[in-house]
Design a protein around this motif. Structure first.
Motif, PDB file in Angstrom:
ATOM      1  N   GLY A   6       0.837  -1.210   0.000  1.00  0.00           N
ATOM      2  CA  GLY A   6       0.000   0.000   0.000  1.00  0.00           C
ATOM      3  C   GLY A   6       0.866   1.252   0.000  1.00  0.00           C
ATOM      4  N   HIS A   7       1.883   1.279   0.865  1.00  0.00           N
ATOM      5  CA  HIS A   7       2.822   2.408   0.875  1.00  0.00           C
ATOM      6  C   HIS A   7       3.509   2.546  -0.486  1.00  0.00           C
ATOM      7  CE1 HIS A   7       3.377   1.455   5.430  1.00  0.00           C
ATOM      8  NE2 HIS A   7       2.661   2.546   5.354  1.00  0.00           N
ATOM      9  N   LEU A   8       3.975   1.388  -1.004  1.00  0.00           N
ATOM     10  CA  LEU A   8       4.734   1.416  -2.262  1.00  0.00           C
ATOM     11  C   LEU A   8       3.877   1.956  -3.411  1.00  0.00           C
ATOM     12  CD1 LEU A   8       7.462   0.795  -3.541  1.00  0.00           C
ATOM     13  CD2 LEU A   8       6.656  -1.526  -4.019  1.00  0.00           C
ATOM     14  N   ASN A   9       2.585   1.606  -3.384  1.00  0.00           N
ATOM     15  CA  ASN A   9       1.666   2.093  -4.408  1.00  0.00           C
ATOM     16  C   ASN A   9       1.553   3.631  -4.350  1.00  0.00           C
ATOM     17  OD1 ASN A   9      -1.586   2.747  -4.793  1.00  0.00           O
ATOM     18  ND2 ASN A   9      -0.691   1.495  -6.409  1.00  0.00           N
ATOM     19  N   ILE A  10       1.519   4.176  -3.139  1.00  0.00           N
ATOM     20  CA  ILE A  10       1.457   5.644  -2.994  1.00  0.00           C
ATOM     21  C   ILE A  10       2.758   6.268  -3.513  1.00  0.00           C
ATOM     22  CG2 ILE A  10       1.323   7.568  -1.325  1.00  0.00           C
ATOM     23  CD1 ILE A  10      -1.363   6.179  -1.519  1.00  0.00           C
ATOM     24  N   ILE A  11       3.896   5.646  -3.192  1.00  0.00           N
ATOM     25  CA  ILE A  11       5.195   6.178  -3.644  1.00  0.00           C
ATOM     26  C   ILE A  11       5.265   6.180  -5.175  1.00  0.00           C
ATOM     27  CG2 ILE A  11       7.704   5.781  -3.664  1.00  0.00           C
ATOM     28  CD1 ILE A  11       7.384   4.645  -0.775  1.00  0.00           C
ATOM     29  N   LYS A  12       4.829   5.071  -5.782  1.00  0.00           N
ATOM     30  CA  LYS A  12       4.863   4.961  -7.237  1.00  0.00           C
ATOM     31  C   LYS A  12       4.014   6.064  -7.886  1.00  0.00           C
ATOM     32  CE  LYS A  12       2.441   1.870  -9.661  1.00  0.00           C
ATOM     33  NZ  LYS A  12       1.963   0.521  -9.969  1.00  0.00           N
ATOM     34  N   SER A  37       3.496 -12.257   0.812  1.00  0.00           N
ATOM     35  CA  SER A  37       3.856 -11.657  -0.481  1.00  0.00           C
ATOM     36  C   SER A  37       2.739 -10.769  -1.041  1.00  0.00           C
ATOM     37  CB  SER A  37       4.232 -12.737  -1.494  1.00  0.00           C
ATOM     38  OG  SER A  37       3.128 -13.579  -1.692  1.00  0.00           O
ATOM     39  N   LYS A  38       1.554 -10.867  -0.478  1.00  0.00           N
ATOM     40  CA  LYS A  38       0.480  -9.965  -0.911  1.00  0.00           C
ATOM     41  C   LYS A  38       0.403  -8.724  -0.008  1.00  0.00           C
ATOM     42  CE  LYS A  38      -2.615 -12.865  -3.539  1.00  0.00           C
ATOM     43  NZ  LYS A  38      -1.754 -14.082  -3.617  1.00  0.00           N
ATOM     44  N   ALA A  39       1.297  -8.668   0.978  1.00  0.00           N
ATOM     45  CA  ALA A  39       1.275  -7.546   1.913  1.00  0.00           C
ATOM     46  C   ALA A  39       2.510  -6.643   1.804  1.00  0.00           C
ATOM     47  CB  ALA A  39       1.150  -8.067   3.348  1.00  0.00           C
ATOM     48  N   VAL A  40       3.681  -7.255   1.581  1.00  0.00           N
ATOM     49  CA  VAL A  40       4.901  -6.432   1.492  1.00  0.00           C
ATOM     50  C   VAL A  40       5.623  -6.738   0.172  1.00  0.00           C
ATOM     51  CG1 VAL A  40       5.172  -6.424   4.025  1.00  0.00           C
ATOM     52  CG2 VAL A  40       6.479  -8.054   2.674  1.00  0.00           C
ATOM     53  N   PRO A  41       6.438  -5.789  -0.320  1.00  0.00           N
ATOM     54  CA  PRO A  41       7.128  -6.024  -1.591  1.00  0.00           C
ATOM     55  C   PRO A  41       8.000  -7.281  -1.527  1.00  0.00           C
ATOM     56  CG  PRO A  41       7.334  -3.726  -0.912  1.00  0.00           C
ATOM     57  CD  PRO A  41       6.735  -4.456   0.247  1.00  0.00           C
ATOM     58  N   ARG A  42       8.050  -8.029  -2.641  1.00  0.00           N
ATOM     59  CA  ARG A  42       8.695  -9.356  -2.590  1.00  0.00           C
ATOM     60  C   ARG A  42      10.170  -9.289  -2.217  1.00  0.00           C
ATOM     61  NH1 ARG A  42      10.950  -8.836  -7.477  1.00  0.00           N
ATOM     62  NH2 ARG A  42       9.590  -7.814  -8.998  1.00  0.00           N
ATOM     63  N   GLU A  43      10.845  -8.176  -2.540  1.00  0.00           N
ATOM     64  CA  GLU A  43      12.280  -8.060  -2.230  1.00  0.00           C
ATOM     65  C   GLU A  43      12.553  -8.178  -0.730  1.00  0.00           C
ATOM     66  OE1 GLU A  43      10.439  -5.978  -4.085  1.00  0.00           O
ATOM     67  OE2 GLU A  43      11.682  -4.752  -5.421  1.00  0.00           O
ATOM     68  N   ILE A  44      11.566  -7.822   0.096  1.00  0.00           N
ATOM     69  CA  ILE A  44      11.845  -7.827   1.537  1.00  0.00           C
ATOM     70  C   ILE A  44      11.128  -8.957   2.279  1.00  0.00           C
ATOM     71  CG2 ILE A  44      12.341  -5.345   1.567  1.00  0.00           C
ATOM     72  CD1 ILE A  44       9.620  -4.959   3.023  1.00  0.00           C
ATOM     73  N   VAL A  45      10.381  -9.795   1.542  1.00  0.00           N
ATOM     74  CA  VAL A  45       9.612 -10.874   2.192  1.00  0.00           C
ATOM     75  C   VAL A  45      10.498 -11.750   3.101  1.00  0.00           C
ATOM     76  CG1 VAL A  45       8.358 -13.039   1.751  1.00  0.00           C
ATOM     77  CG2 VAL A  45       7.682 -10.949   0.567  1.00  0.00           C
ATOM     78  N   PRO A  46      11.635 -12.293   2.595  1.00  0.00           N
ATOM     79  CA  PRO A  46      12.417 -13.177   3.462  1.00  0.00           C
ATOM     80  C   PRO A  46      12.925 -12.473   4.727  1.00  0.00           C
ATOM     81  CG  PRO A  46      13.182 -13.294   1.176  1.00  0.00           C
ATOM     82  CD  PRO A  46      12.215 -12.151   1.249  1.00  0.00           C
ATOM     83  N   ASP A  47      13.372 -11.220   4.587  1.00  0.00           N
ATOM     84  CA  ASP A  47      13.911 -10.503   5.752  1.00  0.00           C
ATOM     85  C   ASP A  47      12.836 -10.229   6.800  1.00  0.00           C
ATOM     86  OD1 ASP A  47      16.468 -10.467   4.825  1.00  0.00           O
ATOM     87  OD2 ASP A  47      16.240  -8.563   3.776  1.00  0.00           O
TER      88      ASP A  47
END
Ligand code: ADP
Length: 162
Positions: A16-22, A142-152
Motif C-alpha cells: 500500500g505504501h509502495l503504491n502511494i510512492i509509485k 507476499s500480498k502484503a509487502v514487496p517481494r524483495e523484503i519478504v524473506p527478511d
C-alpha cells in the motif's frame, strides 16, 4: 520543480505504501520518503532496517530518495525545498487524524500543501500491523509487502516470536 515528501513509520513498508510512492513519483519531479525515527507507535524494526527496506524497494524509481527524519516534518520538507506533503488515505478512520495533522502543518508552514491520494482498492485493508501479524504466524506475506523484503521480514519477525 515540484518536490514532495511522503512521511510514515514504514514498520515495515507495505504494498500500500509502495503504491502511494509509485503514484507520487509520477505526480512530482522529486519525492523524498521520510521514515520517522520517533514514531508515536513503538517501532518493531529499527530505523536502519526500515530505511533499508524502503530504499531496496524504491530503487527502481529514479526520482525517489529515502531518509530518516527525527524532527518536525515541515523542517524536513523545507530543508529539501519541498512544498507538498503526500499522504495516503485508506478509510474514513484515517481521515480525522490526517485532517488534524494537515491543519497543524499548514499553521507551521503555510507554503506547504498536503495532498491526499486515495488507497488503491486492493490495498485499503493493508497496514504494517497486519503485515507483521501475518509474518509472525508465517502466513504468505507476499500480498502484503514487496517481494524483495519478504524473506527478511519473515525471518526477523519469526525470531521475535521465539
Ligand atoms: P501505518 O498507518 O500502516 O502504520 P504509516 O504510519 O507508515 O503506516 O503510514 C504512512 C502513510 O501511508 C500514511 O499517510 C498512511 O495513511 C499511508 N498508508 C498506510 N497504509 C496504506 C495503504 N495500504 N494504502 C495507502 N496508503 C497507506
Amino acid at each position: 520543480m515540484k518536490i514532495a515528501v511522503y512521511p510514515g513509520s514504514f514498520d515495515p513498508i507495505t504494498l500500500g505504501h509502495l503504491n502511494i510512492i509509485k503514484r507520487a513519483s509520477r505526480l512530482f519531479d522529486k519525492v523524498y520518503v521520510c521514515v520517522a525515527v520517533n514514531s508515536s507507535k513503538k517501532p518493531h524494526f529499527s530505523i536502519a532496517e526500515r530505511v533499508d527496506f524502503v530504499r531496496r524497494v524504491t530503487g527502481k524509481y529514479g526520482n525517489v530518495e529515502v531518509d530518516s527524519c527525527g524532527g518536525l516534518l515541515v523542517d524536513f520538507a523545507r530543508e529539501r525545498g519541498a512544498t507538498f506533503i503526500v499522504k495516503g488515505l485508506r478509510a474514513v478512520s484515517d481521515f480525522e487524524m490526517e485532517f488534524q495533522i494537515a491543519l497543524l502543518n499548514k499553521k507551521l508552514s503555510p507554503e506547504i500543501e498536503t495532498v491526499f491520494l486515495t488507497a488503491e482498492e486492493k490495498y485499503t485493508y493493508l497496514s504494517s500491523t497486519i503485515a507483521r501479524e501475518m509474518a509472525m504466524y508465517r502466513a504468505d506475506i507476499s500480498k502484503a509487502v514487496p517481494r524483495e523484503i519478504v524473506p527478511d521480514v519473515l525471518e526477523r519477525l519469526a525470531l521475535d516470536k521465539e
